[in-house]
Scaffold this active site. Structure first.
Site, mmCIF file in Angstrom:
data_model
loop_
_atom_site.group_PDB
_atom_site.id
_atom_site.type_symbol
_atom_site.label_atom_id
_atom_site.label_comp_id
_atom_site.label_asym_id
_atom_site.label_seq_id
_atom_site.Cartn_x
_atom_site.Cartn_y
_atom_site.Cartn_z
ATOM 1 N N ASP A 13 -17.260 -25.499 32.377
ATOM 2 C CA ASP A 13 -18.548 -24.900 32.003
ATOM 3 C C ASP A 13 -19.246 -25.638 30.866
ATOM 4 O O ASP A 13 -19.956 -25.035 30.070
ATOM 5 C CB ASP A 13 -18.376 -23.411 31.616
ATOM 6 C CG ASP A 13 -17.743 -22.619 32.738
ATOM 7 O OD1 ASP A 13 -18.066 -22.895 33.901
ATOM 8 O OD2 ASP A 13 -16.921 -21.732 32.446
ATOM 9 N N LYS A 16 -21.902 -29.655 33.209
ATOM 10 C CA LYS A 16 -21.831 -30.842 34.085
ATOM 11 C C LYS A 16 -22.977 -30.864 35.093
ATOM 12 O O LYS A 16 -23.538 -31.904 35.387
ATOM 13 C CB LYS A 16 -20.493 -30.847 34.845
ATOM 14 C CG LYS A 16 -19.284 -30.962 33.937
ATOM 15 C CD LYS A 16 -17.981 -30.879 34.714
ATOM 16 C CE LYS A 16 -17.617 -29.498 35.207
ATOM 17 N NZ LYS A 16 -17.276 -28.512 34.175
ATOM 18 N N GLY A 40 -18.651 -23.482 39.030
ATOM 19 C CA GLY A 40 -19.994 -22.909 39.073
ATOM 20 C C GLY A 40 -20.904 -23.810 38.271
ATOM 21 O O GLY A 40 -20.783 -23.886 37.062
ATOM 22 N N HIS A 41 -21.759 -24.549 38.964
ATOM 23 C CA HIS A 41 -22.620 -25.514 38.273
ATOM 24 C C HIS A 41 -24.070 -25.048 38.365
ATOM 25 O O HIS A 41 -24.629 -24.958 39.446
ATOM 26 C CB HIS A 41 -22.449 -26.906 38.885
ATOM 27 C CG HIS A 41 -21.045 -27.430 38.710
ATOM 28 N ND1 HIS A 41 -20.580 -28.570 39.291
ATOM 29 C CD2 HIS A 41 -20.000 -26.936 37.989
ATOM 30 C CE1 HIS A 41 -19.313 -28.763 38.939
ATOM 31 N NE2 HIS A 41 -18.944 -27.776 38.154
ATOM 32 N N GLN A 223 -14.410 -28.173 36.767
ATOM 33 C CA GLN A 223 -13.468 -27.692 35.751
ATOM 34 C C GLN A 223 -13.509 -28.610 34.519
ATOM 35 O O GLN A 223 -14.495 -29.291 34.318
ATOM 36 C CB GLN A 223 -12.040 -27.594 36.320
ATOM 37 C CG GLN A 223 -11.833 -26.450 37.294
ATOM 38 C CD GLN A 223 -12.305 -26.732 38.705
ATOM 39 O OE1 GLN A 223 -11.944 -27.732 39.279
ATOM 40 N NE2 GLN A 223 -13.103 -25.855 39.258
ATOM 41 N N THR A 238 -5.986 -25.168 36.296
ATOM 42 C CA THR A 238 -6.350 -25.114 37.703
ATOM 43 C C THR A 238 -5.339 -25.973 38.467
ATOM 44 O O THR A 238 -4.295 -26.332 37.922
ATOM 45 C CB THR A 238 -7.825 -25.528 37.906
ATOM 46 O OG1 THR A 238 -8.215 -25.207 39.238
ATOM 47 C CG2 THR A 238 -8.051 -27.009 37.633
ATOM 48 N N ARG A 302 -17.268 -13.137 34.470
ATOM 49 C CA ARG A 302 -16.446 -12.708 33.332
ATOM 50 C C ARG A 302 -17.018 -13.247 32.022
ATOM 51 O O ARG A 302 -17.535 -14.369 31.987
ATOM 52 C CB ARG A 302 -15.006 -13.251 33.480
ATOM 53 C CG ARG A 302 -14.228 -12.634 34.622
ATOM 54 C CD ARG A 302 -12.845 -13.283 34.762
ATOM 55 N NE ARG A 302 -12.948 -14.661 35.231
ATOM 56 C CZ ARG A 302 -11.901 -15.463 35.416
ATOM 57 N NH1 ARG A 302 -10.677 -15.032 35.164
ATOM 58 N NH2 ARG A 302 -12.066 -16.692 35.863
ATOM 59 N N PRO A 303 -16.902 -12.460 30.921
ATOM 60 C CA PRO A 303 -17.358 -13.001 29.633
ATOM 61 C C PRO A 303 -16.506 -14.209 29.261
ATOM 62 O O PRO A 303 -15.279 -14.171 29.417
ATOM 63 C CB PRO A 303 -17.124 -11.853 28.646
ATOM 64 C CG PRO A 303 -16.418 -10.781 29.377
ATOM 65 C CD PRO A 303 -16.366 -11.110 30.827
ATOM 66 N N ARG A 330 -25.896 -27.860 24.676
ATOM 67 C CA ARG A 330 -26.030 -26.566 24.010
ATOM 68 C C ARG A 330 -25.936 -26.603 22.490
ATOM 69 O O ARG A 330 -25.494 -25.643 21.856
ATOM 70 C CB ARG A 330 -24.994 -25.579 24.557
ATOM 71 C CG ARG A 330 -25.211 -25.345 26.043
ATOM 72 C CD ARG A 330 -24.636 -24.050 26.466
ATOM 73 N NE ARG A 330 -25.216 -23.650 27.750
ATOM 74 C CZ ARG A 330 -25.001 -22.484 28.311
ATOM 75 N NH1 ARG A 330 -24.223 -21.592 27.725
ATOM 76 N NH2 ARG A 330 -25.556 -22.183 29.459
#
Ligand code: IMO
Ligand code: MG
Length: 405
Positions: A13, A16, A40-41, A223, A238, A302-303, A330
């Site tokens: 996360d 990417k 999840g991208h 990942q 993973t 999920r948080p 970020r």
């Protein structure tokens, strides 16, 4: 130009998708090389916001060929759903290709992922329950079904019959749940096969010809390095390699083709799922980061656990991947903190260490040693040039660069 690997450098996360979307404008090919729809991208572009799980983030450019590489595991239902969603929103899928060597996530993989997690109870790994781990387990156990197998219906039926018999024994005798029905699974996957067939190729040849033409090939990681089964926080990892080296295997190119390894780091740390995270903040600072950056999983909602930048992790990640560049995302999330902390070492059993311990039990006991820096206390998201950043922000970036060597 040659291949550029884009690697998640922390716990996933890192952004990417955004970086690939930016770079893909100049690339001929983008290949997803590992993982499955556990990823999840998120890509935000002129067409809106897209959440991709298995399709490479280069799909938005009409000149870019996108490949789902042999190193992935594919849930055909998820892939088809993603394809439908993209085409409804006007995205052209004619340049999407799927490796015939990629493994297929079957219904028993998804069932087993959930059942195994439930069985582990308090020791659960916190997987995404997408069947990714069990699919890679079957790959290693030589019990997998590959995309190419789906293309030959009689062969697929034979293979499914063999595998399903064993899986049903586990489902019924170990977990006491209903067995899966061969005919139903077969028919369902035949429908998927028909839909996907036009996209299935020997994709490593496509890469070879792009590389021979000196075109840019982006190797899109999923990942993050700390989730790698060898170098991550095992067993809280993973099941396929997100590392730069994993890119060669998962795409089918030689290591000498990879000339650049771009690490994607968040300016702080997040982790979703179980396992150690030394700089995790369980206080209002962690909560402030989570709310400000909307740190909730793209795949599971999920948080995410949030914390300060971990320089021990960063140095380790840099060393085992040979990064040639960093993309730091970020940074603007840190706009409102008067003081920022960076972890530069750990305290473990009375000693100070600057290497990541291999054993998860040791890492769990590590206490971060922080250095403190002044924050910039001003919004920076509109800034487009490095030199226009506040001096404190440049100092922060400089420090991250140093820590990564
Ligand atoms: P992207 O590509 C963050 C985590 C899960 C869990 C562990 C094992 O978006 O960075 P799995 O379902 O893979 O067996 O779960 O790995 N995990 C991720 N965390 N980002 C991801 O992908 C992840 N993919 C898996 O939360 O802790
Ligand atoms: Mg993600």
């Amino acid at each position: 130009m040659t291949a550029i690997a884009v690697v998640g450098a922390q716990w996933g996360d890192e952004g990417k998708g955004k970086i690939i979307d930016m770079l893909a404008e100049k690339a001929a090919v983008v290949v997803r090389y590992s993982g499955g729809d556990n990823a999840g991208h998120t890509v935000i572009n002129s067409r809106g916001e897209f959440k991709l799980h298995i399709i490479p983030s280069g799909i938005f450019y009409s000149h870019t060929t996108c490949i789902i590489g042999n190193g992935t595991v594919i849930n055909p239902a998820v892939l088809i759903g993603e394809m439908d969603n993209l085409s409804q929103r006007g995205v052209d899928l004619s340049r999407l290709y799927i490796s015939d060597r990629a493994h297929v996530i079957m219904p028993y993989h998804i069932l087993l992922d959930g059942l195994e997690e439930d069985k582990l109870g308090g020791n659960a790994l916190g997987t995404t329950r997408k069947g990714v781990g069990p699919a890679f387990t079957d790959k290693a156990a030589r019990l997998g079904i590959r995309v190419g197998d789906l293309m030959d219906k009689p062969g697929f039926l034979k293979r499914l019959n063999l595998v399903l018999e064993r899986k049903n024994q586990i489902l019924t005798k170990v977990y006491g749940v209903q067995p899966l029905v061969l005919e139903e699974v077969y028919q369902q996957y035949c429908r998927y096969a028909d839909r996907l067939a036009p996209h299935v190729r020997e994709t490593s040849e496509m890469l070879d010809s792009a590389l021979k033409k000196k075109e840019i090939v982006l190797l899109e990681g999923a990942q993050g390095v700390l989730l790698d089964p060898d170098f991550g926080t095992y067993p809280y990892t993973t099941s396929s390699s997100p590392m730069a080296a994993g890119a060669c295997l998962g795409a089918g190119i030689g290591p000498n083709q990879v000339r650049q390894v771009l690490a994607v780091f968040k300016a702080y740390c997040t982790r979703v799922g179980g396992g150690p995270m030394p700089t995790e903040l369980k206080d209002d600072i962690g909560e402030a980061i989570r709310q400000c950056a909307h740190e909730f999983g793209t795949t599971t909602g999920r948080p995410r656990r949030c914390g300060w930048f971990d320089g021990v992790v960063a140095r380790f990640s840099a060393r085992i991947n040979g990064y040639t560049g960093l993309a730091i995302t970020r940074l603007d999330v840190l706009d409102n903190f008067p003081k920022l902390k960076i972890c530069t070492a750990y305290h473990l059993d009375g000693k100070t260490i600057d290497e990541l311990p291999a054993r998860t039990e040791d890492l769990e006991r590590c206490q971060p040693a922080y250095e403190e820096m002044d924050g910039w206390m001003t919004p920076i998201s509109g800034i487009r040039q490095y030199s226009h950043l506040p001096v404190e922000a440049r100092r922060y970036i400089k420090r991250l660069e140093e820590l990564c060597n």
